[in-house]
Design a protein around this motif. Sequence first.
Motif, PDB file in Angstrom:
ATOM      1  N   LEU A 120       0.814  -1.213   0.000  1.00 22.09           N
ATOM      2  CA  LEU A 120       0.000   0.000   0.000  1.00 22.09           C
ATOM      3  C   LEU A 120       0.850   1.267   0.000  1.00 22.09           C
ATOM      4  O   LEU A 120       0.436   2.289  -0.561  1.00 22.09           O
ATOM      5  N   LEU A 121       2.035   1.224   0.626  1.00 27.60           N
ATOM      6  CA  LEU A 121       2.869   2.416   0.697  1.00 27.60           C
ATOM      7  C   LEU A 121       3.253   2.961  -0.674  1.00 27.60           C
ATOM      8  O   LEU A 121       3.131   4.172  -0.911  1.00 27.60           O
ATOM      9  N   PRO A 122       3.735   2.147  -1.630  1.00 34.77           N
ATOM     10  CA  PRO A 122       4.096   2.717  -2.938  1.00 34.77           C
ATOM     11  C   PRO A 122       2.898   3.248  -3.713  1.00 34.77           C
ATOM     12  O   PRO A 122       3.039   4.206  -4.481  1.00 34.77           O
ATOM     13  N   ALA A 123       1.722   2.626  -3.532  1.00 34.62           N
ATOM     14  CA  ALA A 123       0.533   3.157  -4.188  1.00 34.62           C
ATOM     15  C   ALA A 123       0.197   4.537  -3.636  1.00 34.62           C
ATOM     16  O   ALA A 123      -0.152   5.461  -4.385  1.00 34.62           O
ATOM     17  N   TRP A 321       9.251   9.130  -5.361  1.00 36.50           N
ATOM     18  CA  TRP A 321       9.801   8.152  -6.305  1.00 36.50           C
ATOM     19  C   TRP A 321      10.787   7.226  -5.587  1.00 36.50           C
ATOM     20  O   TRP A 321      10.761   6.002  -5.782  1.00 36.50           O
ATOM     21  N   ALA A 322      11.638   7.789  -4.733  1.00 35.60           N
ATOM     22  CA  ALA A 322      12.562   6.955  -3.962  1.00 35.60           C
ATOM     23  C   ALA A 322      11.811   6.038  -2.998  1.00 35.60           C
ATOM     24  O   ALA A 322      12.251   4.908  -2.741  1.00 35.60           O
ATOM     25  N   THR A 323      10.660   6.491  -2.491  1.00 35.37           N
ATOM     26  CA  THR A 323       9.850   5.641  -1.619  1.00 35.37           C
ATOM     27  C   THR A 323       9.319   4.430  -2.374  1.00 35.37           C
ATOM     28  O   THR A 323       9.306   3.311  -1.839  1.00 35.37           O
ATOM     29  N   VAL A 324       8.877   4.631  -3.608  1.00 31.09           N
ATOM     30  CA  VAL A 324       8.395   3.507  -4.417  1.00 31.09           C
ATOM     31  C   VAL A 324       9.525   2.510  -4.671  1.00 31.09           C
ATOM     32  O   VAL A 324       9.335   1.285  -4.587  1.00 31.09           O
ATOM     33  N   LEU A 325      10.723   3.014  -4.960  1.00 34.37           N
ATOM     34  CA  LEU A 325      11.869   2.131  -5.175  1.00 34.37           C
ATOM     35  C   LEU A 325      12.162   1.289  -3.925  1.00 34.37           C
ATOM     36  O   LEU A 325      12.355   0.070  -4.023  1.00 34.37           O
TER      37      LEU A 325
END
Length: 426
Positions: A120-123, A321-325
Amino acid sequence: MGAVVTRFCNAVTRKKSVNTPTPGLQKRLSLVDLAAVGVSSVVGVGGYVCVGAGAAEWAGPSIILSVLLTSFSTILTGFVCAELHVRIPKGCGVYAHVYTTMGELPAVLVASSLLLDLLLLPAFAARSSSQYMESSINRSLSDLTLHPRLTFIHDSRYISPDYDLAALALVTLCTLMVVAGTKVVCQIGGIAVGVSLLVLSAISCTAFVRADLKHWTQHQGFFPRGLHGVMNGGAIMSIGVIGSHTSSFLMDECQHSKDTLSRLGMAIGIVFLLALFPSAVAFTLASPSFETAAPLGNLFPGASLMAMRALVGVGGILGLWATVLSSLFGASRLLHRLSCDGLAPRWLRVISPHTATPWVSILICGILFRHNSCHLFFLAPSEDPGYWEFGRRRGWGNGGAIAPISPPARSLGRDYPHQPRPFRDF
């Protein structure tokens, strides 16, 4: 019947050996790489989204106490995990600790909870980056045809009718990057986190220039919802420390000693305190109200501050963007570990011979991330303000942010879907 029950109990309480290796993964990462992965969610989600969302919906100026509460709890958790990691020197963090000490069934429950957070975090981050794009260009992305509408979805509480192509593109790019390699992507993510942190510092300094103590005393005061608001603000801020779990999943790929790595969780808590506490003070002194969607983008209204809003947008997009990575790293390594332990299908443990990455697990996580970021709502429309479910605030942009909303705001959005929701003043 007794024998069946005994075999079942033995199966669910079966414990993992401390010396069980993690096959296929190579030690290519440095301590700086792991720190960048862990700090990414603190800066991206914590600094650019959670501070403003928590202040807007729950804590008001007392969000600074929520930041203190979350940072101290993170540091204490880091102490506990450090002690466990010294005694059980395995990667995958709390999952490995539970599996080694409590057994298989508790480990599966813990892994399921961690996977839910990491899916859920990257979404959330991808949707928020789309909102920062809207804020920086001062225009809705739906006007640029980046939000095609799914006409067969009318008024669902869980699925968004707006297909967020900007979030889809971001998640797809991150998936391809993580499949291509680990070391280089961690370095690129570290650069993005550094730039985002510098921008956050510049925003905080600019906000201090515009500070006014009346914003803490007028309207509903410093504690608009009392201790209840502070605790709920801390719950929102805790989203930003998920990176401490993410970095622990990569410990088997780090070249440094286990004693050094065991202190990484405490370091992330300290960074959380040093980075977000001054920011929370500055933001609440500079503005009496926030939006839950791209809160820092709305901190500088007016045409004269358009350049500042563009800078905020760049910093927010890079941090998110870095969080999604980092979420892709964590979720894929956890799936790989589950497969190696026999708790997930075998094909999830396949390692690429060229890049030494679990590419099948990464692609599976990327597909789930894309679905969540394109379709899910991120608000709480239930009557109980402490109950969380997916939803989208109607009227501001086309994305959403994780935050509860009050019954009057829900009725406003339901009866007048195109009328923007007003700021909540404190």
